[in-house]
Design a protein around this motif. Structure first.
Motif, PDB file in Angstrom:
ATOM      1  N   TRP A  12      92.300  -0.684   3.332  1.00 37.50           N
ATOM      2  CA  TRP A  12      91.226   0.242   3.700  1.00 37.50           C
ATOM      3  C   TRP A  12      89.872  -0.456   3.830  1.00 37.50           C
ATOM      4  O   TRP A  12      88.885   0.174   4.176  1.00 37.50           O
ATOM      5  CB  TRP A  12      91.134   1.368   2.673  1.00 37.50           C
ATOM      6  N   GLY A  13      89.810  -1.750   3.496  1.00 41.76           N
ATOM      7  CA  GLY A  13      88.562  -2.481   3.647  1.00 41.76           C
ATOM      8  C   GLY A  13      87.475  -2.063   2.677  1.00 41.76           C
ATOM      9  O   GLY A  13      86.286  -2.255   2.954  1.00 41.76           O
ATOM     10  N   LYS A  14      87.858  -1.512   1.523  1.00 43.55           N
ATOM     11  CA  LYS A  14      86.876  -1.055   0.542  1.00 43.55           C
ATOM     12  C   LYS A  14      86.996  -1.861  -0.753  1.00 43.55           C
ATOM     13  O   LYS A  14      88.099  -2.174  -1.199  1.00 43.55           O
ATOM     14  CB  LYS A  14      87.071   0.421   0.222  1.00 43.55           C
ATOM     15  N   MET A  15      85.851  -2.167  -1.335  1.00 44.87           N
ATOM     16  CA  MET A  15      85.837  -2.851  -2.622  1.00 44.87           C
ATOM     17  C   MET A  15      86.093  -1.801  -3.701  1.00 44.87           C
ATOM     18  O   MET A  15      85.180  -1.301  -4.366  1.00 44.87           O
ATOM     19  CB  MET A  15      84.493  -3.538  -2.850  1.00 44.87           C
ATOM     20  N   ALA A  16      87.353  -1.411  -3.816  1.00 38.61           N
ATOM     21  CA  ALA A  16      87.731  -0.339  -4.722  1.00 38.61           C
ATOM     22  C   ALA A  16      89.155  -0.562  -5.208  1.00 38.61           C
ATOM     23  O   ALA A  16      89.956  -1.234  -4.561  1.00 38.61           O
ATOM     24  CB  ALA A  16      87.618   1.019  -4.030  1.00 38.61           C
ATOM     25  N   ALA A  17      89.452   0.026  -6.351  1.00 39.10           N
ATOM     26  CA  ALA A  17      90.792  -0.053  -6.919  1.00 39.10           C
ATOM     27  C   ALA A  17      91.043   1.177  -7.772  1.00 39.10           C
ATOM     28  O   ALA A  17      90.119   1.758  -8.339  1.00 39.10           O
ATOM     29  CB  ALA A  17      90.956  -1.323  -7.760  1.00 39.10           C
ATOM     30  N   THR A  18      92.305   1.573  -7.844  1.00 37.65           N
ATOM     31  CA  THR A  18      92.710   2.699  -8.685  1.00 37.65           C
ATOM     32  C   THR A  18      93.697   2.196  -9.721  1.00 37.65           C
ATOM     33  O   THR A  18      94.691   1.544  -9.391  1.00 37.65           O
ATOM     34  CB  THR A  18      93.353   3.815  -7.845  1.00 37.65           C
ATOM     35  N   PHE A  19      93.423   2.521 -10.976  1.00 42.09           N
ATOM     36  CA  PHE A  19      94.225   2.065 -12.097  1.00 42.09           C
ATOM     37  C   PHE A  19      95.014   3.254 -12.643  1.00 42.09           C
ATOM     38  O   PHE A  19      94.430   4.275 -13.012  1.00 42.09           O
ATOM     39  CB  PHE A  19      93.326   1.456 -13.165  1.00 42.09           C
ATOM     40  N   VAL A  20      96.336   3.117 -12.661  1.00 44.33           N
ATOM     41  CA  VAL A  20      97.222   4.219 -13.034  1.00 44.33           C
ATOM     42  C   VAL A  20      97.951   3.866 -14.327  1.00 44.33           C
ATOM     43  O   VAL A  20      98.617   2.828 -14.413  1.00 44.33           O
ATOM     44  CB  VAL A  20      98.254   4.498 -11.920  1.00 44.33           C
TER      45      VAL A  20
ATOM     46  N   THR B  73     100.780   7.958 -19.341  1.00 44.75           N
ATOM     47  CA  THR B  73     100.074   9.237 -19.477  1.00 44.75           C
ATOM     48  C   THR B  73      99.908   9.973 -18.153  1.00 44.75           C
ATOM     49  O   THR B  73      99.629  11.168 -18.149  1.00 44.75           O
ATOM     50  CB  THR B  73      98.675   9.016 -20.074  1.00 44.75           C
ATOM     51  N   GLY B  74     100.048   9.244 -17.040  1.00 44.76           N
ATOM     52  CA  GLY B  74      99.826   9.847 -15.734  1.00 44.76           C
ATOM     53  C   GLY B  74      98.370   9.872 -15.306  1.00 44.76           C
ATOM     54  O   GLY B  74      98.053  10.297 -14.196  1.00 44.76           O
ATOM     55  N   ARG B  75      97.477   9.405 -16.171  1.00 46.56           N
ATOM     56  CA  ARG B  75      96.059   9.388 -15.817  1.00 46.56           C
ATOM     57  C   ARG B  75      95.766   8.253 -14.834  1.00 46.56           C
ATOM     58  O   ARG B  75      96.372   7.184 -14.924  1.00 46.56           O
ATOM     59  CB  ARG B  75      95.186   9.244 -17.052  1.00 46.56           C
ATOM     60  N   ALA B  76      94.815   8.490 -13.931  1.00 44.44           N
ATOM     61  CA  ALA B  76      94.459   7.471 -12.941  1.00 44.44           C
ATOM     62  C   ALA B  76      92.957   7.505 -12.703  1.00 44.44           C
ATOM     63  O   ALA B  76      92.358   8.583 -12.572  1.00 44.44           O
ATOM     64  CB  ALA B  76      95.206   7.707 -11.632  1.00 44.44           C
ATOM     65  N   LEU B  77      92.357   6.339 -12.618  1.00 48.18           N
ATOM     66  CA  LEU B  77      90.923   6.211 -12.402  1.00 48.18           C
ATOM     67  C   LEU B  77      90.667   5.317 -11.195  1.00 48.18           C
ATOM     68  O   LEU B  77      91.162   4.190 -11.150  1.00 48.18           O
ATOM     69  CB  LEU B  77      90.250   5.606 -13.640  1.00 48.18           C
ATOM     70  N   ARG B  78      89.907   5.840 -10.238  1.00 46.78           N
ATOM     71  CA  ARG B  78      89.503   5.037  -9.080  1.00 46.78           C
ATOM     72  C   ARG B  78      88.075   4.556  -9.301  1.00 46.78           C
ATOM     73  O   ARG B  78      87.186   5.352  -9.634  1.00 46.78           O
ATOM     74  CB  ARG B  78      89.579   5.850  -7.790  1.00 46.78           C
ATOM     75  N   ILE B  79      87.883   3.265  -9.100  1.00 46.87           N
ATOM     76  CA  ILE B  79      86.577   2.642  -9.281  1.00 46.87           C
ATOM     77  C   ILE B  79      86.186   1.953  -7.989  1.00 46.87           C
ATOM     78  O   ILE B  79      86.964   1.175  -7.427  1.00 46.87           O
ATOM     79  CB  ILE B  79      86.601   1.619 -10.437  1.00 46.87           C
ATOM     80  N   ALA B  80      84.998   2.243  -7.491  1.00 50.31           N
ATOM     81  CA  ALA B  80      84.501   1.651  -6.246  1.00 50.31           C
ATOM     82  C   ALA B  80      83.163   0.968  -6.504  1.00 50.31           C
ATOM     83  O   ALA B  80      82.311   1.493  -7.234  1.00 50.31           O
ATOM     84  CB  ALA B  80      84.341   2.726  -5.173  1.00 50.31           C
TER      85      ALA B  80
ATOM     86  N   VAL C 143      99.850   0.342 -13.273  1.00 53.06           N
ATOM     87  CA  VAL C 143     100.030   0.048 -11.852  1.00 53.06           C
ATOM     88  C   VAL C 143      98.648   0.140 -11.210  1.00 53.06           C
ATOM     89  O   VAL C 143      97.888   1.072 -11.492  1.00 53.06           O
ATOM     90  CB  VAL C 143     101.001   1.032 -11.174  1.00 53.06           C
ATOM     91  N   THR C 144      98.319  -0.829 -10.360  1.00 51.39           N
ATOM     92  CA  THR C 144      96.992  -0.883  -9.761  1.00 51.39           C
ATOM     93  C   THR C 144      97.089  -0.870  -8.237  1.00 51.39           C
ATOM     94  O   THR C 144      97.855  -1.631  -7.653  1.00 51.39           O
ATOM     95  CB  THR C 144      96.247  -2.151 -10.208  1.00 51.39           C
ATOM     96  N   TYR C 145      96.296  -0.012  -7.627  1.00 51.55           N
ATOM     97  CA  TYR C 145      96.168   0.041  -6.172  1.00 51.55           C
ATOM     98  C   TYR C 145      94.847  -0.616  -5.782  1.00 51.55           C
ATOM     99  O   TYR C 145      93.784  -0.213  -6.267  1.00 51.55           O
ATOM    100  CB  TYR C 145      96.177   1.492  -5.676  1.00 51.55           C
TER     101      TYR C 145
END
Length: 215
Positions: free
Chosen positions: A81-89, A93-100, A50-52
């Motif tokens: 939010w107007g940011k060049m960012a995304a969070t990959f879930v 495993t429940g792990r999530a990484l936000r990349i900006a 799932v990606t935010y």
């Protein structure tokens, strides 16, 4: 996962053109999947991710191409939010990484290719070549994906007591015995306001067509 060039070609087709934002989006999504150990996000691993996304720009289309996450699949979540960012879930495993995306990458592009006058072309070339560490900031984060937000969630479907429109995925509020959609429960906060009386335009069927100007 396909190569960078192959994914960029797919992103260009999906978005309509290729630009610096597309390249950032493709590389951001590739990096997110790599860090999570998701090698086939559009195939074997398609139910894991799932990606935010935090901006409604070119990069978001590119991220969807790489990950296979779509709004219609409920696997792509938009936060304005107007940011060049995304969070990959990773749901498994429940792990999530936000990349900006780093603002400093623009200056690096200028320094690397000062002879290219067009800013977009300058950034497109640099963003293909710069290492991930020069393009992105990474942070492991905690994300709680509620059951009603999951792909495949089956909630009750009800009708709004006021407007009568159907509501899915528990997006309603109860007021006494009434069930209200968000729009009717908070009319001052909805993104549209109904037009009534003279303010409402004529229906398409009632608007006369253009008159013939032939002599």
């Amino acid at each position: 996962m396909d190569s960078l060039d192959a994914l960029l070609r797919e992103a260009e087709i999906a978005h309509g053109h290729l630009c610096a934002g597309q390249i950032l989006g493709v590389r951001m999504a590739m990096l997110g999947c790599e860090r999570l150990g998701i090698g086939d996000p559009r195939g074997h691993d398609r139910k894991r991710l799932v990606t935010y996304v935090e901006i409604d720009r070119c990069a978001t289309d590119a991220i969807g191409v790489v990950t296979g996450c779509r709004l219609g699949k409920r696997a792509l979540k938009f936060r304005d939010w107007g940011k060049m960012a995304a969070t990959f879930v990773d749901l498994s495993t429940g792990r999530a990484l936000r990349i900006a995306a780093l603002e400093s990458s623009k200056q690096l592009a200028r320094e690397r290719y000062p002879e290219i006058e067009n800013k977009n072309q300058q950034q497109m070339r640099a963003y293909r070549e710069l290492p991930d560490a020069d393009l992105f900031a990474e942070a492991w984060v905690s994300v709680t994906v509620e059951p009603r937000e999951l792909p495949g969630y089956k909630g009750e479907r009800v009708a709004c007591s006021q407007c009568g429109e159907g509501i899915s995925y528990d997006r309603f509020l109860r007021s006494g015995d009434a069930v209200l959609c968000y729009s009717c429960a908070h009319p001052d906060e909805r993104y549209y306001q109904p037009l009534t009386g003279d303010a409402a335009p004529q229906s398409a069927n009632s608007i006369p067509g253009p008159r013939c100007e032939c002599p």
